[in-house]
Design an enzyme around this catalytic site. Structure first.
Site, PDB file in Angstrom:
ATOM      1  CB  SER A   1      22.222  -3.346 -18.165  1.00 49.24           C
ATOM      2  OG  SER A   1      22.761  -4.517 -17.763  1.00 49.24           O
TER       3      SER A   1
ATOM      4  CE  LYS B   1      25.914  -4.515 -15.706  1.00 45.64           C
ATOM      5  NZ  LYS B   1      25.270  -5.488 -16.862  1.00 45.64           N
TER       6      LYS B   1
ATOM      7  CB  SER C   1      23.771  -6.249 -20.465  1.00 39.63           C
ATOM      8  OG  SER C   1      22.269  -5.747 -20.158  1.00 39.63           O
TER       9      SER C   1
HETATM   10  N1  GLN Z   1      18.040  -5.127 -21.897  1.00 38.41           N
HETATM   11  C1  GLN Z   1      17.853  -6.448 -21.875  1.00 38.41           C
HETATM   12  C2  GLN Z   1      16.825  -6.250 -20.563  1.00 38.41           C
HETATM   13  O1  GLN Z   1      16.441  -5.579 -20.203  1.00 38.41           O
HETATM   14  C3  GLN Z   1      19.022  -6.977 -21.290  1.00 38.41           C
HETATM   15  C4  GLN Z   1      19.641  -6.811 -19.853  1.00 38.41           C
HETATM   16  C5  GLN Z   1      20.690  -7.542 -19.598  1.00 38.41           C
HETATM   17  O2  GLN Z   1      21.611  -8.354 -20.572  1.00 38.41           O
HETATM   18  N2  GLN Z   1      21.348  -7.766 -18.529  1.00 38.41           N
HETATM   19  O3  GLN Z   1      16.468  -7.357 -19.835  1.00 38.41           O
END
Ligand code: GLN
Length: 480
Positions: A154, A79, A178
Site C-alpha cells: 500500500s 505516507k 506494504s
Molecule cells: N497488501 C497487504 C494487505 O492488503 C499488506 C498491506 C500492508 O502491509 N499495509 O493487507
C-alpha cells in the site's frame, strides 16, 4: 548529477560544503513534483510552505556554522497514514477527508528535530489495505517505470515518489508487505524494521500486532542512516523497545562481537519457490543468490514448513484487528459525517457505509465475523496458533543460519486494473511478505534485476533487531 538525484549522504556533503543551499535543493524537488506528479499521482498533499520554511532554517544553521546532522535539510515524503501536526492526514479514505493531524507521529518528531524538510503526504491504499495503491479514495498511483503498471502497495505513493526523484527518501508502513512489495516493484530499497524497533505512535492503525513504520530509500547506506534516526524506545508506544536488545530464543547472535559478513550463513527456504511464480523472477532471484555465493557466503537450503498457512492466518488476524481498530470511525469523532441521517444509529451506519471504500468494508465484515461468538475459536484462535507455528519455523531456522533470502513477490508489477476486481488474486501477491509480519522480523527489499523494464526485489530477512546484518549484506551486494 542533478540535485534531485542525490542520495542522503551526497546531499549532506553538498550542503556542508555549500555547493548548493537547502532552499535550492528543496525547490528542485518541489518543481519536479509540480511538473511531473500529474503523470505519477504519488502525492495526496504537497506542503511547500512547510518545506521552504524548514529549508530556510537549515540554511541559517549552515550560515551560523552549526554542525548539521546527516538528515538536516534532506527532503522527504511521508505516507498519508503517518501524522504530521497541522497537515491533513486522510489514510486515502473519504472518512478522513478533512482530518487535520493534531500532533506529530514520534518518527516525524524525531526527524523534524534532526532538521528534515517535509515535502508532503503520499498516496496509499485506503487505510493501507491493498497491494497496488488502486484502493485509494482519491487517485491511482502509477509505476514510474511504466505508467500502465501499478507501483505496488500500500505504500505505492511513497515508492513511486522516491523512484521519480520527488524526494530523497520516504516513509511508509508495512503490515503485510506494504513497504517491501512497492519497493520491489519500483526498484528501490525498502525496509520493514523489527516489530517494536520503530515507534508506531502517530501511525493510523490498521492491524496493530502487525503494523510497522519503515522507510524507502535509494541505497542501503541511506536506509541505515534513516533507520538509525527513527528507531528506539518511545514511551508513547508500549510495544517499542531499544533496538540493541537481542532475542535469545532466536539463537545465539553472532553479531554481538564483530560480525563477519563473509562468515555468515544464509538460508534459502524451499517453500518460497512455488508453482505459479513468474520464471523470469525466479531466475533473477536465483542469480542474485548465486552472486552472494560467489562472494564466499555459505548458502544453505532450509525449510519453513508452515509457510503455506501464512496467507490464510494473515487474512483472519489482520481483518480481525482491522474491525476493532476501525470501530473508532463512527461519523462523530473524526472526519466525514452523514449529518442528515435520521437517528444516531443511522449516523453510524451511513457515515461508515459512505465513508469507507469497498475493500475496507470487506475486511471489517470478515474480521467482525471471525471474532464473533461461536466462530472465534474456529477462526481467530486457530489463526493465532498457526502464527505461533510460523514464528517457531523462523526460530528453528535462525539457530543454524544468520539471514534468509527469498523473493519479495512472485511476479513483477502488474497492470493497473488487472487484479482489482479479484481480491483473492490481489491477496496472493503478498504470499512472500506476510510471514515476516506474523513473526515480527526485520526484512529489506533490495533491487536485484528487471524483467523487461519492471524491477524485481530480493527479500533479506534477519533475526529480530538484527537489521545491521541486513545492511551489511545489502551493501555488499550494492558494491558488486
Ligand atoms: N497488501 C497487504 C494487505 O492488503 C499488506 C498491506 C500492508 O502491509 N499495509 O493487507
Amino acid at each position: 548529477m542533478k540535485l534531485y538525484e542525490l542520495t542522503i549522504a551526497k546531499a549532506h556533503r553538498g550542503l556542508k560544503k555549500k555547493e548548493f543551499s537547502c532552499l535550492e535543493l528543496t525547490k528542485s524537488f518541489l518543481d519536479r513534483i509540480s511538473n511531473l506528479d500529474k503523470k505519477i499521482f504519488s502525492f495526496l498533499t504537497i506542503t511547500p510552505d512547510i518545506a521552504l520554511s524548514q529549508a530556510k532554517k537549515i540554511d541559517d544553521w549552515i550560515l551560523q556554522k552549526r554542525e548539521i546532522p546527516l538528515l538536516a535539510g534532506i527532503p522527504l515524503a511521508i505516507k498519508d497514514n503517518i501524522l504530521v501536526e497541522g497537515v491533513r492526514c486522510t489514510a486515502a479514505s473519504k472518512i478522513l477527508e478533512n482530518y487535520i493531524a493534531p500532533y506529530d507521529a514520534t518518527v516525524v518528531k524525531r526527524l523534524k528535530k534532526l532538521g528534515v524538510v517535509i515535502l508532503g503526504k503520499t498516496n496509499l491504499d485506503e487505510f493501507a489495505m491493498g497491494s497496488s495503491t488502486e484502493n485509494s479514495a482519491y487517485k491511482v498511483t502509477h509505476n514510474p517505470h511504466d505508467l500502465n503498471y501499478i507501483p505496488g502497495g500500500s505504500s505505492g505513493g511513497s515508492a513511486a515518489a522516491l523512484t521519480s526523484n520527488f524526494c530523497i527518501f520516504s516513509l511508509g508502513s508495512d503490515t503485510g508487505g506494504s513497504i517491501r512489495q512497492p519497493a520491489s516493484f519500483c526498484g528501490v530499497v525498502g525496509l520493514k524494521p523489527t516489530y517494536g524497533a520503530v515507534s508506531r505512535y502517530g501511525l493510523i492503525s490498521m492491524a496493530s500486532s502487525l503494523d510497522q513504520i519503515g522507510l524507502i530509500t535509494k541505497t542501503v547506506e541511506d536506509t541505515k542512516i534513516v533507520f538509525g534516526a527513527i528507531k528506539g524506545k518511545d514511551s508513547l508506544d508500549s510495544t517499542s523497545v531499544e533496538s540493541k536488545i537481542r532475542n535469545q530464543p532466536y539463537g545465539e547472535s553472532r553479531a554481538t562481537a564483530k560480525f563477519e559478513i563473509r562468515n555468515c550463513k544464509v538460508g534459502v527456504p524451499k517453500e518460497y519457490f512455488i508453482e505459479g511464480m513468474d520464471p523470469a523472477v525466479e531466475k533473477i532471484i536465483k542469480n542474485s543468490i548465486k552472486k552472494f555465493e560467489d562472494l564466499g557466503i555459505k548458502i544453505k537450503e532450509i525449510s519453513l514448513p508452515h509457510t503455506k498457512y501464512a496467507l490464510a492466518a494473515y487474512y483472519i488476524i489482520m481483518p480481525s484487528e482491522v474491525s476493532a481498530n476501525l470501530a473508532r470511525y463512527d461519523g462523530i469523532k473524526y472526519g466525514f459525517s452523514k449529518k442528515k441521517a435520521q437517528s444516531l444509529l443511522n449516523v453510524y451506519l451511513e457515515s461508515r457505509g459512505e465513508g469507507f471504500g469497498e475493500e475496507v468494508r470487506r475486511r471489517i465484515m470478515l474480521g467482525t465475523y471471525a471474532l464473533s461468538a461461536g466462530y472465534y475459536e474456529a477462526y481467530y484462535l486457530r489463526a493465532q496458533k498457526v502464527r505461533t507455528l510460523i514464528q517457531e519455523d523462523f526460530k528453528k531456522a535462525f539457530q543454524k543460519i544468520d539471514l534468509i533470502l527469498t523473493p519479495v513477490s512472485p511476479t513483477p508489477a502488474f497492470k493497473i486494473g488487472e487484479k482489482i476486481t479479484d481480491p483473492l488474486k490481489m491477496y496472493l501477491s503478498d504470499v512472500f511478505t506476510i510471514a515476516v509480519n506474523l513473526a515480527g522480523l526485520p526484512a529489506l527489499s533490495l533491487p536485484v534485476g528487471k524483467v523487461s523494464n519492471l524491477p524485481v526485489g530480493l527479500q533479506i530477512i534477519a533475526r529480530p533487531f538484527e537489521e545491521d546484518k541486513i545492511f551489511e549484506i545489502g551493501q555488499m551486494f550494492e558494491q558488486i
